[in-house]
Write a protein that holds these residues in place. Structure first.
Motif, PDB file in Angstrom:
ATOM      1  N   ARG A 210       0.840  -1.197   0.000  1.00  0.00           N
ATOM      2  CA  ARG A 210       0.000   0.000   0.000  1.00  0.00           C
ATOM      3  C   ARG A 210       0.877   1.249   0.000  1.00  0.00           C
ATOM      4  N   VAL A 211       0.582   2.149  -0.936  1.00  0.00           N
ATOM      5  CA  VAL A 211       1.254   3.451  -0.995  1.00  0.00           C
ATOM      6  C   VAL A 211       0.150   4.491  -0.863  1.00  0.00           C
ATOM      7  N   ASN A 212       0.082   5.130   0.280  1.00  0.00           N
ATOM      8  CA  ASN A 212      -1.060   5.983   0.585  1.00  0.00           C
ATOM      9  C   ASN A 212      -0.609   7.362   1.076  1.00  0.00           C
ATOM     10  N   ASN A 213      -1.232   8.387   0.499  1.00  0.00           N
ATOM     11  CA  ASN A 213      -1.025   9.766   0.950  1.00  0.00           C
ATOM     12  C   ASN A 213       0.455  10.159   0.922  1.00  0.00           C
ATOM     13  N   CYS A 214       1.114   9.847  -0.202  1.00  0.00           N
ATOM     14  CA  CYS A 214       2.526  10.185  -0.358  1.00  0.00           C
ATOM     15  C   CYS A 214       2.704  11.234  -1.456  1.00  0.00           C
ATOM     16  N   PHE A 215       3.832  11.919  -1.407  1.00  0.00           N
ATOM     17  CA  PHE A 215       4.141  12.989  -2.359  1.00  0.00           C
ATOM     18  C   PHE A 215       5.468  12.664  -3.023  1.00  0.00           C
ATOM     19  N   PHE A 216       5.462  12.640  -4.373  1.00  0.00           N
ATOM     20  CA  PHE A 216       6.662  12.301  -5.135  1.00  0.00           C
ATOM     21  C   PHE A 216       7.054  13.500  -5.992  1.00  0.00           C
ATOM     22  N   ILE A 217       8.304  13.930  -5.863  1.00  0.00           N
ATOM     23  CA  ILE A 217       8.739  15.144  -6.542  1.00  0.00           C
ATOM     24  C   ILE A 217      10.176  14.979  -7.032  1.00  0.00           C
ATOM     25  N   HIS A 218      10.515  15.695  -8.098  1.00  0.00           N
ATOM     26  CA  HIS A 218      11.886  15.809  -8.615  1.00  0.00           C
ATOM     27  C   HIS A 218      12.466  14.478  -9.094  1.00  0.00           C
ATOM     28  N   PHE A 219      11.625  13.597  -9.644  1.00  0.00           N
ATOM     29  CA  PHE A 219      12.137  12.350 -10.219  1.00  0.00           C
ATOM     30  C   PHE A 219      12.486  12.584 -11.691  1.00  0.00           C
ATOM     31  N   THR A 220      13.442  11.809 -12.190  1.00  0.00           N
ATOM     32  CA  THR A 220      13.811  11.895 -13.606  1.00  0.00           C
ATOM     33  C   THR A 220      13.426  10.637 -14.375  1.00  0.00           C
ATOM     34  N   THR A 221      13.196   9.532 -13.672  1.00  0.00           N
ATOM     35  CA  THR A 221      12.782   8.285 -14.329  1.00  0.00           C
ATOM     36  C   THR A 221      11.316   8.009 -13.996  1.00  0.00           C
ATOM     37  N   ASP A 222      11.044   7.345 -12.881  1.00  0.00           N
ATOM     38  CA  ASP A 222       9.676   7.030 -12.468  1.00  0.00           C
ATOM     39  C   ASP A 222       9.430   7.515 -11.047  1.00  0.00           C
ATOM     40  N   GLY A 223       8.262   8.108 -10.837  1.00  0.00           N
ATOM     41  CA  GLY A 223       7.881   8.405  -9.464  1.00  0.00           C
ATOM     42  C   GLY A 223       7.671   7.124  -8.682  1.00  0.00           C
ATOM     43  N   ILE A 224       6.876   6.211  -9.258  1.00  0.00           N
ATOM     44  CA  ILE A 224       6.665   4.878  -8.688  1.00  0.00           C
ATOM     45  C   ILE A 224       6.809   3.864  -9.811  1.00  0.00           C
ATOM     46  N   LEU A 225       7.628   2.860  -9.600  1.00  0.00           N
ATOM     47  CA  LEU A 225       7.777   1.757 -10.549  1.00  0.00           C
ATOM     48  C   LEU A 225       7.470   0.455  -9.830  1.00  0.00           C
ATOM     49  N   VAL A 226       6.535  -0.324 -10.387  1.00  0.00           N
ATOM     50  CA  VAL A 226       6.177  -1.626  -9.826  1.00  0.00           C
ATOM     51  C   VAL A 226       6.496  -2.685 -10.871  1.00  0.00           C
ATOM     52  N   GLU A 227       7.360  -3.618 -10.517  1.00  0.00           N
ATOM     53  CA  GLU A 227       7.729  -4.700 -11.423  1.00  0.00           C
ATOM     54  C   GLU A 227       7.385  -6.046 -10.791  1.00  0.00           C
ATOM     55  N   ARG A 228       6.712  -6.869 -11.580  1.00  0.00           N
ATOM     56  CA  ARG A 228       6.274  -8.194 -11.159  1.00  0.00           C
ATOM     57  C   ARG A 228       5.437  -8.101  -9.878  1.00  0.00           C
ATOM     58  N   GLY A 229       5.196  -9.223  -9.252  1.00  0.00           N
ATOM     59  CA  GLY A 229       4.322  -9.229  -8.092  1.00  0.00           C
ATOM     60  C   GLY A 229       2.901  -8.833  -8.469  1.00  0.00           C
ATOM     61  N   HIS A 230       2.089  -8.531  -7.466  1.00  0.00           N
ATOM     62  CA  HIS A 230       0.719  -8.098  -7.730  1.00  0.00           C
ATOM     63  C   HIS A 230       0.124  -7.456  -6.486  1.00  0.00           C
ATOM     64  N   GLU A 231      -1.003  -6.771  -6.696  1.00  0.00           N
ATOM     65  CA  GLU A 231      -1.779  -6.144  -5.622  1.00  0.00           C
ATOM     66  C   GLU A 231      -1.001  -5.047  -4.904  1.00  0.00           C
ATOM     67  N   THR A 232      -0.435  -4.137  -5.666  1.00  0.00           N
ATOM     68  CA  THR A 232       0.078  -2.892  -5.106  1.00  0.00           C
ATOM     69  C   THR A 232      -1.008  -1.838  -5.265  1.00  0.00           C
ATOM     70  N   PHE A 233      -1.455  -1.262  -4.155  1.00  0.00           N
ATOM     71  CA  PHE A 233      -2.526  -0.268  -4.161  1.00  0.00           C
ATOM     72  C   PHE A 233      -1.922   1.111  -3.908  1.00  0.00           C
ATOM     73  N   ILE A 234      -2.086   2.009  -4.876  1.00  0.00           N
ATOM     74  CA  ILE A 234      -1.562   3.371  -4.787  1.00  0.00           C
ATOM     75  C   ILE A 234      -2.752   4.316  -4.698  1.00  0.00           C
ATOM     76  N   SER A 235      -2.833   5.097  -3.629  1.00  0.00           N
ATOM     77  CA  SER A 235      -4.013   5.937  -3.431  1.00  0.00           C
ATOM     78  C   SER A 235      -3.638   7.274  -2.799  1.00  0.00           C
ATOM     79  N   SER A 236      -4.421   8.294  -3.151  1.00  0.00           N
ATOM     80  CA  SER A 236      -4.312   9.629  -2.545  1.00  0.00           C
ATOM     81  C   SER A 236      -2.886  10.165  -2.580  1.00  0.00           C
ATOM     82  N   CYS A 237      -2.255  10.065  -3.749  1.00  0.00           N
ATOM     83  CA  CYS A 237      -0.871  10.520  -3.899  1.00  0.00           C
ATOM     84  C   CYS A 237      -0.776  11.624  -4.947  1.00  0.00           C
TER      85      CYS A 237
END
Length: 331
Positions: free
Chosen positions: A59-86
Protein backbone atom coordinates in the motif's frame (compact mmCIF):
# COMPACT_ATOMS: atom_id res chain seq x y z
CA UNK A 1 14.06 -5.23 1.90
CA UNK A 2 15.82 -1.89 1.96
CA UNK A 3 17.78 -2.58 -1.21
CA UNK A 4 14.72 -3.42 -3.30
CA UNK A 5 12.09 -1.15 -1.82
CA UNK A 6 14.12 2.01 -1.89
CA UNK A 7 14.75 5.16 -3.87
CA UNK A 8 15.36 4.24 -7.50
CA UNK A 9 18.51 5.74 -9.02
CA UNK A 10 18.96 4.67 -12.60
CA UNK A 11 18.76 5.92 -16.17
CA UNK A 12 16.64 3.26 -17.84
CA UNK A 13 14.19 0.50 -17.06
CA UNK A 14 14.68 -2.99 -18.46
CA UNK A 15 11.41 -4.90 -18.81
CA UNK A 16 11.64 -8.63 -19.43
CA UNK A 17 9.68 -10.08 -22.33
CA UNK A 18 8.27 -12.79 -20.07
CA UNK A 19 7.49 -10.37 -17.26
CA UNK A 20 3.91 -11.55 -16.92
CA UNK A 21 4.50 -15.27 -17.17
CA UNK A 22 2.59 -17.07 -14.42
CA UNK A 23 5.71 -18.33 -12.69
CA UNK A 24 6.94 -14.76 -12.24
CA UNK A 25 3.63 -13.75 -10.73
CA UNK A 26 3.22 -16.64 -8.30
CA UNK A 27 6.68 -17.95 -7.41
CA UNK A 28 8.74 -14.78 -7.10
CA UNK A 29 7.08 -12.98 -4.18
CA UNK A 30 9.62 -11.86 -1.59
CA UNK A 31 7.88 -8.99 0.22
CA UNK A 32 4.33 -8.80 1.53
CA UNK A 33 2.03 -6.49 3.47
CA UNK A 34 4.13 -3.30 3.50
CA UNK A 35 2.60 0.17 3.83
CA UNK A 36 4.15 3.48 2.76
CA UNK A 37 2.09 6.31 4.20
CA UNK A 38 2.51 10.07 4.67
CA UNK A 39 5.99 10.12 3.08
CA UNK A 40 7.67 12.75 0.91
CA UNK A 41 9.83 11.12 -1.78
CA UNK A 42 12.17 13.84 -3.12
CA UNK A 43 14.48 12.33 -5.75
CA UNK A 44 16.45 15.56 -6.20
CA UNK A 45 16.60 14.92 -9.97
CA UNK A 46 18.85 11.88 -9.43
CA UNK A 47 16.50 9.03 -10.39
CA UNK A 48 13.14 7.71 -9.28
CA UNK A 49 11.05 7.69 -6.16
CA UNK A 50 9.84 4.21 -5.16
CA UNK A 51 10.71 0.85 -6.72
CA UNK A 52 8.46 -2.06 -5.72
CA UNK A 53 9.59 -5.44 -7.06
CA UNK A 54 8.43 -9.04 -6.51
CA UNK A 55 5.94 -7.94 -3.87
CA UNK A 56 2.32 -8.56 -2.92
CA UNK A 57 -0.24 -6.53 -0.99
CA UNK A 58 1.72 -3.28 -0.89
CA UNK A 59 0.00 0.00 0.00
CA UNK A 60 1.25 3.45 -0.99
CA UNK A 61 -1.06 5.98 0.59
CA UNK A 62 -1.03 9.77 0.95
CA UNK A 63 2.53 10.19 -0.36
CA UNK A 64 4.14 12.99 -2.36
CA UNK A 65 6.66 12.30 -5.14
CA UNK A 66 8.74 15.14 -6.54
CA UNK A 67 11.89 15.81 -8.62
CA UNK A 68 12.14 12.35 -10.22
CA UNK A 69 13.81 11.89 -13.61
CA UNK A 70 12.78 8.28 -14.33
CA UNK A 71 9.68 7.03 -12.47
CA UNK A 72 7.88 8.41 -9.46
CA UNK A 73 6.66 4.88 -8.69
CA UNK A 74 7.78 1.76 -10.55
CA UNK A 75 6.18 -1.63 -9.83
CA UNK A 76 7.73 -4.70 -11.42
CA UNK A 77 6.27 -8.19 -11.16
CA UNK A 78 4.32 -9.23 -8.09
CA UNK A 79 0.72 -8.10 -7.73
CA UNK A 80 -1.78 -6.14 -5.62
CA UNK A 81 0.08 -2.89 -5.11
CA UNK A 82 -2.53 -0.27 -4.16
CA UNK A 83 -1.56 3.37 -4.79
CA UNK A 84 -4.01 5.94 -3.43
CA UNK A 85 -4.31 9.63 -2.54
CA UNK A 86 -0.87 10.52 -3.90
CA UNK A 87 0.60 13.48 -5.79
CA UNK A 88 3.40 13.02 -8.31
CA UNK A 89 5.38 15.54 -10.32
CA UNK A 90 8.83 16.04 -11.74
CA UNK A 91 8.60 19.77 -11.13
CA UNK A 92 6.51 21.76 -8.69
CA UNK A 93 3.78 23.42 -10.77
CA UNK A 94 0.04 23.97 -10.86
CA UNK A 95 -0.18 23.84 -14.65
CA UNK A 96 0.70 26.00 -17.68
CA UNK A 97 4.35 25.81 -16.70
CA UNK A 98 6.76 27.60 -19.04
CA UNK A 99 9.03 24.53 -18.98
CA UNK A 100 6.25 22.03 -19.68
CA UNK A 101 7.60 21.02 -23.10
CA UNK A 102 10.75 19.70 -21.40
CA UNK A 103 9.01 17.55 -18.76
CA UNK A 104 10.30 13.96 -18.79
CA UNK A 105 9.92 10.77 -16.79
CA UNK A 106 6.80 8.83 -15.76
CA UNK A 107 4.55 9.32 -12.76
CA UNK A 108 3.53 5.68 -12.19
CA UNK A 109 4.71 2.66 -14.18
CA UNK A 110 2.88 -0.60 -13.42
CA UNK A 111 4.84 -3.46 -14.99
CA UNK A 112 2.75 -5.85 -12.92
CA UNK A 113 -0.72 -7.39 -12.67
CA UNK A 114 -3.74 -6.88 -10.40
CA UNK A 115 -2.88 -3.42 -9.08
CA UNK A 116 -5.01 -0.36 -8.33
CA UNK A 117 -4.41 3.38 -8.68
CA UNK A 118 -7.04 5.48 -6.93
CA UNK A 119 -7.44 9.26 -6.49
CA UNK A 120 -4.00 10.26 -7.76
CA UNK A 121 -2.77 13.49 -9.37
CA UNK A 122 0.17 13.60 -11.79
CA UNK A 123 1.05 17.25 -12.27
CA UNK A 124 4.32 17.10 -14.24
CA UNK A 125 5.94 14.25 -16.21
CA UNK A 126 6.15 13.19 -19.84
CA UNK A 127 3.74 10.31 -19.13
CA UNK A 128 1.32 10.18 -16.23
CA UNK A 129 0.59 6.45 -15.91
CA UNK A 130 1.88 3.44 -17.87
CA UNK A 131 0.07 0.09 -17.62
CA UNK A 132 2.32 -2.75 -18.78
CA UNK A 133 0.53 -5.50 -16.86
CA UNK A 134 -2.99 -6.88 -16.94
CA UNK A 135 -6.03 -6.70 -14.67
CA UNK A 136 -5.12 -3.27 -13.31
CA UNK A 137 -7.70 -0.62 -12.47
CA UNK A 138 -7.15 3.14 -12.61
CA UNK A 139 -9.80 5.29 -10.92
CA UNK A 140 -10.04 8.99 -10.22
CA UNK A 141 -6.71 10.00 -11.78
CA UNK A 142 -6.20 13.65 -12.75
CA UNK A 143 -3.38 13.95 -15.28
CA UNK A 144 -2.14 17.38 -16.31
CA UNK A 145 1.46 16.21 -16.45
CA UNK A 146 2.25 17.32 -20.01
CA UNK A 147 -0.06 18.45 -22.80
CA UNK A 148 -0.56 16.42 -25.96
CA UNK A 149 0.65 19.48 -27.88
CA UNK A 150 4.10 18.99 -26.31
CA UNK A 151 4.07 15.21 -26.78
CA UNK A 152 2.74 14.27 -23.36
CA UNK A 153 0.52 11.27 -22.55
CA UNK A 154 -1.85 11.03 -19.62
CA UNK A 155 -2.37 7.26 -19.46
CA UNK A 156 -0.53 4.79 -21.70
CA UNK A 157 -1.98 1.27 -21.89
CA UNK A 158 0.43 -1.33 -23.25
CA UNK A 159 -1.37 -4.51 -22.13
CA UNK A 160 -4.80 -6.11 -22.33
CA UNK A 161 -7.49 -6.46 -19.65
CA UNK A 162 -7.19 -3.08 -17.96
CA UNK A 163 -9.87 -0.70 -16.68
CA UNK A 164 -9.83 3.10 -16.59
CA UNK A 165 -12.75 4.78 -14.84
CA UNK A 166 -13.70 8.28 -13.68
CA UNK A 167 -10.42 9.86 -14.79
CA UNK A 168 -9.77 13.47 -15.80
CA UNK A 169 -7.50 13.83 -18.83
CA UNK A 170 -6.45 17.47 -18.68
CA UNK A 171 -5.01 18.46 -22.08
CA UNK A 172 -3.52 15.00 -22.67
CA UNK A 173 -4.69 11.61 -23.90
CA UNK A 174 -5.32 8.00 -23.08
CA UNK A 175 -3.24 6.00 -25.57
CA UNK A 176 -4.11 2.31 -25.93
CA UNK A 177 -1.67 0.16 -27.89
CA UNK A 178 -3.18 -2.84 -29.70
CA UNK A 179 -6.38 -2.57 -27.63
CA UNK A 180 -7.85 -5.79 -26.24
CA UNK A 181 -10.33 -6.07 -23.38
CA UNK A 182 -9.80 -2.49 -22.22
CA UNK A 183 -12.61 -0.51 -20.58
CA UNK A 184 -12.59 3.29 -20.50
CA UNK A 185 -15.67 4.65 -18.71
CA UNK A 186 -16.97 7.86 -17.17
CA UNK A 187 -13.97 9.92 -18.22
CA UNK A 188 -13.63 13.68 -18.53
CA UNK A 189 -11.45 15.07 -21.33
CA UNK A 190 -10.39 18.71 -21.48
CA UNK A 191 -8.51 20.56 -24.21
CA UNK A 192 -6.58 18.08 -26.33
CA UNK A 193 -7.58 15.21 -24.06
CA UNK A 194 -8.85 12.25 -26.07
CA UNK A 195 -8.53 8.50 -26.61
CA UNK A 196 -6.02 7.18 -29.14
CA UNK A 197 -6.16 3.57 -30.33
CA UNK A 198 -2.69 2.79 -31.61
CA UNK A 199 -1.31 -0.25 -33.36
CA UNK A 200 2.35 -0.97 -32.69
CA UNK A 201 2.27 -3.17 -35.76
CA UNK A 202 1.85 -1.70 -39.21
CA UNK A 203 -1.75 -1.88 -40.40
CA UNK A 204 -2.97 -1.85 -43.98
CA UNK A 205 -6.62 -0.83 -43.90
CA UNK A 206 -9.08 -0.86 -41.01
CA UNK A 207 -9.50 -2.89 -37.84
CA UNK A 208 -11.04 -6.26 -38.74
CA UNK A 209 -12.40 -7.08 -35.28
CA UNK A 210 -13.21 -5.11 -32.15
CA UNK A 211 -13.00 -7.63 -29.33
CA UNK A 212 -14.22 -6.69 -25.84
CA UNK A 213 -13.09 -3.05 -26.06
CA UNK A 214 -15.69 -0.63 -24.69
CA UNK A 215 -15.44 3.17 -24.82
CA UNK A 216 -18.56 4.70 -23.34
CA UNK A 217 -20.01 7.26 -20.91
CA UNK A 218 -17.23 9.82 -21.33
CA UNK A 219 -17.38 13.63 -21.30
CA UNK A 220 -15.35 16.01 -23.43
CA UNK A 221 -14.98 19.76 -23.66
CA UNK A 222 -14.35 21.49 -26.98
CA UNK A 223 -14.17 18.31 -29.07
CA UNK A 224 -16.51 15.84 -30.71
CA UNK A 225 -17.29 12.73 -28.67
CA UNK A 226 -16.62 9.27 -30.07
CA UNK A 227 -17.70 5.99 -28.52
CA UNK A 228 -18.16 2.30 -29.26
CA UNK A 229 -21.78 2.65 -28.11
CA UNK A 230 -24.39 4.93 -29.64
CA UNK A 231 -28.02 5.80 -28.98
CA UNK A 232 -30.30 7.87 -31.21
CA UNK A 233 -34.01 8.63 -31.32
CA UNK A 234 -35.75 9.31 -34.63
CA UNK A 235 -39.32 10.61 -34.96
CA UNK A 236 -41.41 10.69 -38.11
CA UNK A 237 -44.68 9.94 -39.84
CA UNK A 238 -44.16 7.30 -42.50
CA UNK A 239 -42.76 3.82 -43.01
CA UNK A 240 -39.02 4.39 -42.61
CA UNK A 241 -36.78 5.77 -39.84
CA UNK A 242 -33.07 6.34 -40.49
CA UNK A 243 -30.48 6.71 -37.68
CA UNK A 244 -26.99 7.80 -38.75
CA UNK A 245 -24.34 6.93 -36.14
CA UNK A 246 -21.33 7.90 -38.27
CA UNK A 247 -20.63 11.02 -36.20
CA UNK A 248 -20.88 9.10 -32.92
CA UNK A 249 -19.15 5.74 -33.33
CA UNK A 250 -15.41 5.22 -33.07
CA UNK A 251 -14.91 2.83 -35.99
CA UNK A 252 -16.26 3.29 -39.53
CA UNK A 253 -18.75 0.85 -41.04
CA UNK A 254 -18.96 -1.42 -38.00
CA UNK A 255 -22.05 -2.16 -35.93
CA UNK A 256 -22.10 -5.49 -34.12
CA UNK A 257 -25.32 -5.27 -32.09
CA UNK A 258 -28.60 -3.41 -32.55
CA UNK A 259 -31.54 -2.94 -30.18
CA UNK A 260 -34.53 -0.74 -30.92
CA UNK A 261 -37.85 0.29 -29.43
CA UNK A 262 -40.81 1.40 -31.55
CA UNK A 263 -43.38 3.85 -30.14
CA UNK A 264 -46.53 4.79 -32.03
CA UNK A 265 -48.45 8.02 -31.55
CA UNK A 266 -51.87 9.32 -32.52
CA UNK A 267 -54.15 6.59 -31.21
CA UNK A 268 -53.19 3.89 -33.69
CA UNK A 269 -55.27 0.73 -33.46
CA UNK A 270 -53.29 -2.51 -33.48
CA UNK A 271 -49.59 -3.28 -33.53
CA UNK A 272 -47.84 -2.52 -36.83
CA UNK A 273 -45.00 -4.89 -37.67
CA UNK A 274 -41.54 -3.35 -37.90
CA UNK A 275 -38.02 -4.57 -38.60
CA UNK A 276 -34.42 -3.49 -38.99
CA UNK A 277 -33.97 -3.67 -42.75
CA UNK A 278 -30.43 -2.37 -43.19
CA UNK A 279 -27.27 -1.79 -41.16
CA UNK A 280 -24.37 -0.42 -43.18
CA UNK A 281 -21.89 2.45 -43.02
CA UNK A 282 -22.93 2.97 -39.37
CA UNK A 283 -26.49 3.75 -40.47
CA UNK A 284 -29.49 1.79 -39.15
CA UNK A 285 -32.80 1.72 -41.03
CA UNK A 286 -36.04 0.61 -39.37
CA UNK A 287 -39.17 0.12 -41.48
CA UNK A 288 -42.81 -0.60 -40.69
CA UNK A 289 -45.38 -2.46 -42.77
CA UNK A 290 -47.63 0.60 -42.96
CA UNK A 291 -47.35 4.34 -42.42
CA UNK A 292 -47.55 5.41 -38.78
CA UNK A 293 -46.64 8.42 -36.67
CA UNK A 294 -43.89 6.88 -34.57
CA UNK A 295 -40.70 7.36 -32.59
CA UNK A 296 -37.87 4.83 -32.88
CA UNK A 297 -35.13 4.62 -30.24
CA UNK A 298 -32.04 2.71 -31.40
CA UNK A 299 -29.00 1.52 -29.42
CA UNK A 300 -25.93 0.08 -31.18
CA UNK A 301 -22.44 -1.01 -30.22
CA UNK A 302 -19.21 -1.96 -31.97
CA UNK A 303 -17.67 -4.49 -29.58
CA UNK A 304 -17.85 -8.25 -29.38
CA UNK A 305 -18.89 -9.93 -26.18
CA UNK A 306 -17.42 -13.13 -24.77
CA UNK A 307 -18.49 -16.12 -26.88
CA UNK A 308 -20.01 -13.68 -29.34
CA UNK A 309 -19.67 -14.07 -33.07
CA UNK A 310 -19.31 -11.02 -35.27
CA UNK A 311 -22.66 -10.21 -36.85
CA UNK A 312 -22.62 -9.31 -40.52
CA UNK A 313 -25.75 -7.56 -41.74
CA UNK A 314 -26.59 -8.37 -45.36
CA UNK A 315 -29.83 -6.93 -46.63
CA UNK A 316 -30.14 -9.26 -49.59
CA UNK A 317 -29.52 -12.60 -47.91
CA UNK A 318 -31.07 -12.14 -44.50
CA UNK A 319 -33.96 -10.35 -42.87
CA UNK A 320 -33.33 -9.00 -39.39
CA UNK A 321 -36.13 -8.79 -36.87
CA UNK A 322 -36.30 -7.95 -33.20
CA UNK A 323 -38.12 -10.12 -30.73
CA UNK A 324 -38.01 -10.03 -26.94
CA UNK A 325 -35.11 -7.61 -27.09
CA UNK A 326 -32.84 -10.02 -29.01
CA UNK A 327 -31.64 -9.49 -32.56
CA UNK A 328 -32.27 -12.61 -34.62
CA UNK A 329 -31.35 -13.54 -38.18
CA UNK A 330 -33.88 -15.30 -40.37
CA UNK A 331 -32.61 -16.96 -43.55
Amino acid sequence: MVTKLSKLERTATVHQDNLFDSKYQSDGIYYEDITFQDILFDSNYRGGGLFVIDSARIRVNNCFFIHFTTDGILVERGHETFISSCFLGQHSTVGADKGEKDFSGTGIDLASNDNAITDVVIFSAATGVILRGQANIVTGVHSYNKATYFGGIGILVKAAQNRIANCYLDFNAIVIEDPAQVHVTNGYFLGDGNIVLKSIKELDGQFTTIDQVVIDQNNVNGMSLRSTVGELTVAGNGTQWVADFSSVLMFPNRINHVRYSFYTQGGLVGFPASAVTNVSNNVVIVESEKAVNGVVSIVVDQHNMIMDRTVFFTLYSQEWIVGAGILMGVN
